[in-house]
Design a protein around this motif. Sequence first.
Motif, PDB file in Angstrom:
ATOM      1  N   UNK A  43     -25.999 -68.929 -12.430  1.00  0.00           N
ATOM      2  CA  UNK A  43     -24.985 -68.449 -13.375  1.00  0.00           C
ATOM      3  C   UNK A  43     -23.583 -68.968 -13.072  1.00  0.00           C
ATOM      4  N   UNK A  44     -23.397 -69.550 -11.903  1.00  0.00           N
ATOM      5  CA  UNK A  44     -22.109 -70.155 -11.583  1.00  0.00           C
ATOM      6  C   UNK A  44     -20.994 -69.168 -11.317  1.00  0.00           C
ATOM      7  N   UNK A  45     -21.324 -67.954 -10.877  1.00  0.00           N
ATOM      8  CA  UNK A  45     -20.298 -66.965 -10.584  1.00  0.00           C
ATOM      9  C   UNK A  45     -19.652 -67.256  -9.236  1.00  0.00           C
ATOM     10  N   UNK A  46     -18.398 -66.858  -9.104  1.00  0.00           N
ATOM     11  CA  UNK A  46     -17.695 -67.057  -7.845  1.00  0.00           C
ATOM     12  C   UNK A  46     -18.220 -66.090  -6.792  1.00  0.00           C
ATOM     13  N   UNK A  47     -17.943 -66.405  -5.523  1.00  0.00           N
ATOM     14  CA  UNK A  47     -18.388 -65.535  -4.435  1.00  0.00           C
ATOM     15  C   UNK A  47     -17.766 -64.144  -4.559  1.00  0.00           C
ATOM     16  N   UNK A  48     -16.516 -64.082  -5.037  1.00  0.00           N
ATOM     17  CA  UNK A  48     -15.858 -62.786  -5.180  1.00  0.00           C
ATOM     18  C   UNK A  48     -16.569 -61.923  -6.222  1.00  0.00           C
ATOM     19  N   UNK A  49     -16.939 -62.523  -7.337  1.00  0.00           N
ATOM     20  CA  UNK A  49     -17.635 -61.766  -8.384  1.00  0.00           C
ATOM     21  C   UNK A  49     -19.019 -61.337  -7.907  1.00  0.00           C
ATOM     22  N   UNK A  94     -32.427 -55.696 -17.027  1.00  0.00           N
ATOM     23  CA  UNK A  94     -31.121 -56.235 -17.412  1.00  0.00           C
ATOM     24  C   UNK A  94     -30.763 -57.470 -16.596  1.00  0.00           C
ATOM     25  N   UNK A  95     -31.121 -57.479 -15.317  1.00  0.00           N
ATOM     26  CA  UNK A  95     -30.885 -58.677 -14.508  1.00  0.00           C
ATOM     27  C   UNK A  95     -31.635 -59.880 -15.088  1.00  0.00           C
ATOM     28  N   UNK A  96     -32.811 -59.618 -15.661  1.00  0.00           N
ATOM     29  CA  UNK A  96     -33.610 -60.707 -16.226  1.00  0.00           C
ATOM     30  C   UNK A  96     -33.085 -61.169 -17.573  1.00  0.00           C
ATOM     31  N   UNK A  97     -32.595 -60.232 -18.377  1.00  0.00           N
ATOM     32  CA  UNK A  97     -32.298 -60.532 -19.777  1.00  0.00           C
ATOM     33  C   UNK A  97     -30.833 -60.819 -20.057  1.00  0.00           C
ATOM     34  N   UNK A  98     -29.949 -60.509 -19.111  1.00  0.00           N
ATOM     35  CA  UNK A  98     -28.522 -60.685 -19.370  1.00  0.00           C
ATOM     36  C   UNK A  98     -27.862 -61.576 -18.346  1.00  0.00           C
ATOM     37  N   UNK A  99     -26.868 -62.359 -18.780  1.00  0.00           N
ATOM     38  CA  UNK A  99     -26.130 -63.199 -17.845  1.00  0.00           C
ATOM     39  C   UNK A  99     -24.623 -63.003 -17.959  1.00  0.00           C
ATOM     40  N   UNK A 100     -24.181 -62.084 -18.834  1.00  0.00           N
ATOM     41  CA  UNK A 100     -22.766 -61.766 -18.916  1.00  0.00           C
ATOM     42  C   UNK A 100     -22.374 -60.776 -17.837  1.00  0.00           C
ATOM     43  N   UNK A 101     -21.117 -60.809 -17.426  1.00  0.00           N
ATOM     44  CA  UNK A 101     -20.672 -59.946 -16.336  1.00  0.00           C
ATOM     45  C   UNK A 101     -20.845 -58.459 -16.652  1.00  0.00           C
ATOM     46  N   UNK A 102     -20.513 -57.971 -17.872  1.00  0.00           N
ATOM     47  CA  UNK A 102     -20.725 -56.536 -18.150  1.00  0.00           C
ATOM     48  C   UNK A 102     -22.191 -56.126 -17.994  1.00  0.00           C
ATOM     49  N   UNK A 103     -23.117 -56.982 -18.429  1.00  0.00           N
ATOM     50  CA  UNK A 103     -24.544 -56.659 -18.300  1.00  0.00           C
ATOM     51  C   UNK A 103     -24.951 -56.642 -16.835  1.00  0.00           C
ATOM     52  N   UNK A 106     -23.651 -53.489 -15.215  1.00  0.00           N
ATOM     53  CA  UNK A 106     -24.471 -52.340 -15.625  1.00  0.00           C
ATOM     54  C   UNK A 106     -25.816 -52.338 -14.900  1.00  0.00           C
ATOM     55  N   UNK A 107     -26.433 -53.526 -14.783  1.00  0.00           N
ATOM     56  CA  UNK A 107     -27.712 -53.629 -14.081  1.00  0.00           C
ATOM     57  C   UNK A 107     -27.570 -53.223 -12.619  1.00  0.00           C
ATOM     58  N   UNK A 108     -26.481 -53.644 -12.001  1.00  0.00           N
ATOM     59  CA  UNK A 108     -26.250 -53.324 -10.598  1.00  0.00           C
ATOM     60  C   UNK A 108     -26.054 -51.824 -10.397  1.00  0.00           C
ATOM     61  N   UNK A 109     -25.260 -51.203 -11.259  1.00  0.00           N
ATOM     62  CA  UNK A 109     -24.992 -49.767 -11.131  1.00  0.00           C
ATOM     63  C   UNK A 109     -26.258 -48.959 -11.388  1.00  0.00           C
ATOM     64  N   UNK A 110     -27.020 -49.336 -12.419  1.00  0.00           N
ATOM     65  CA  UNK A 110     -28.259 -48.609 -12.725  1.00  0.00           C
ATOM     66  C   UNK A 110     -29.277 -48.738 -11.585  1.00  0.00           C
ATOM     67  N   UNK A 111     -29.371 -49.924 -10.999  1.00  0.00           N
ATOM     68  CA  UNK A 111     -30.302 -50.126  -9.895  1.00  0.00           C
ATOM     69  C   UNK A 111     -29.915 -49.284  -8.687  1.00  0.00           C
ATOM     70  N   UNK A 112     -28.623 -49.222  -8.399  1.00  0.00           N
ATOM     71  CA  UNK A 112     -28.171 -48.392  -7.278  1.00  0.00           C
ATOM     72  C   UNK A 112     -28.356 -46.909  -7.541  1.00  0.00           C
TER      73      UNK A 112
END
Length: 424
Positions: A43-49, A94-103, A106-112
């Motif tokens: 996805x090319x996200x930065x290390x900070x993100x 959501x991790x599988x189906x979304x690549x935008x930061x909001x998705x 949300x996937x990270x928060x729901x998983x936690x």
Amino acid sequence: MKTLTAVRSFPLAVRLLLVNQLGVNAGFYLLIPYLATHLTEDLGLSAAVVGIVLGLRNLSQQGLFLIGGSASDRLGARGVIIAGCALRTLGFALFALGDGLPVLLAASILSGLAGALFNPAVRTYIAQESGDRTAEAFALFNVFATTGALLGPLLGSLLLLVDFKAAALTAAGIFALLTVAQSVVLPARPAPSPAGTVAGDWREVFGNRRFLAFALAMVGMYALESQLYLLLPHAAYRATGWDGSTGLLFLAGTVVNLLLQLRITRRLGNRGSGARWMATGLAVMGLAFLPPLLASGAHPARLVPVLTGALLLHLGVMIAQPFVMALIPAYGPGGLTGTYYGVFYLVSGLAAALGNTAVGWTMDRAAHGGPAWLPWALCLGLGLASASALAALHRRGALPAVPARRAPAPATPCTQARPGSEPR
């Protein structure tokens, strides 16, 4: 064979939750170890993100353990377990189906949040259903969890030959199957009728000084266990230059766990108080870092001391953990079992985070000209200090008594389907 016989001797609910934990760990480790690479390279996200996405998952899980524990006390552990697995199904999908930061957030928060719900709830349900064989039930729980933690990365590495989406959807599918199985098979218990408020429950648990002293004494167990994912894999890779060396550490630990966990817990459970064995297990966990420490000046680095340390660390966990899990409900009334587990895991999660930070700092020092033995010495000292603190609590009579283990009754269709004893 003895392990399977022991599993069949427990009620249906306990057996399902053992299989459930194997599936939970397989699904989790199928995906999470590869998530950072997906976020950066695919996805090319930065290390900070990436740090924000992963950090939110840890924060939402560790910070909300208390919520999950209270929910299992107030609403019943069964419903909270099912809700947690359903939320993780959604999060991983959501991790599988979304690549935008909001998705992704949300996937990270729901998983936690999912982990914060079902982790204390599962342990509450097992403690309630296993009666006075709680330590043995948690020994089996450890066997199934360790096996799942080994199978997950192996399956994940195969699925990644297709792509990350296939791995994430498979992980979500595992949690979906677990959700359905629990909804259909897990026996329902009457919802509790709490007398006070949630805030009152929290005040009671946080006001229990004996319990807080115990939780603080145990911080070494989770801080050191987390080194199976940080210090030991790093040392194994340095010794071999081979990425598969980390898998070798987990494979060896899993084999030892399958062969010895139940035998160790049964034998020690028949030889006196579990408090003594908890302190022994913590000491073994600390001493696990002595062989790598003694070899830390060797050039080139050696794998055998690292592998020895990993096996000793697994052994220490096998000695201590089942008795720790069995002791926690004895600190308070049965109606607050989930809250006690929630607080304990909140403290443990913070201890693991702080421990990893401290060990990581010493690893950086060692990598930039500092003493190579420093991270190993830190872990050795932490384990021995934790063991000493727990032994001191035992000498002062600050640890509650746990009922002696009874021999399992022969399993029959009636006893298998019937819930176990009422919570203490």
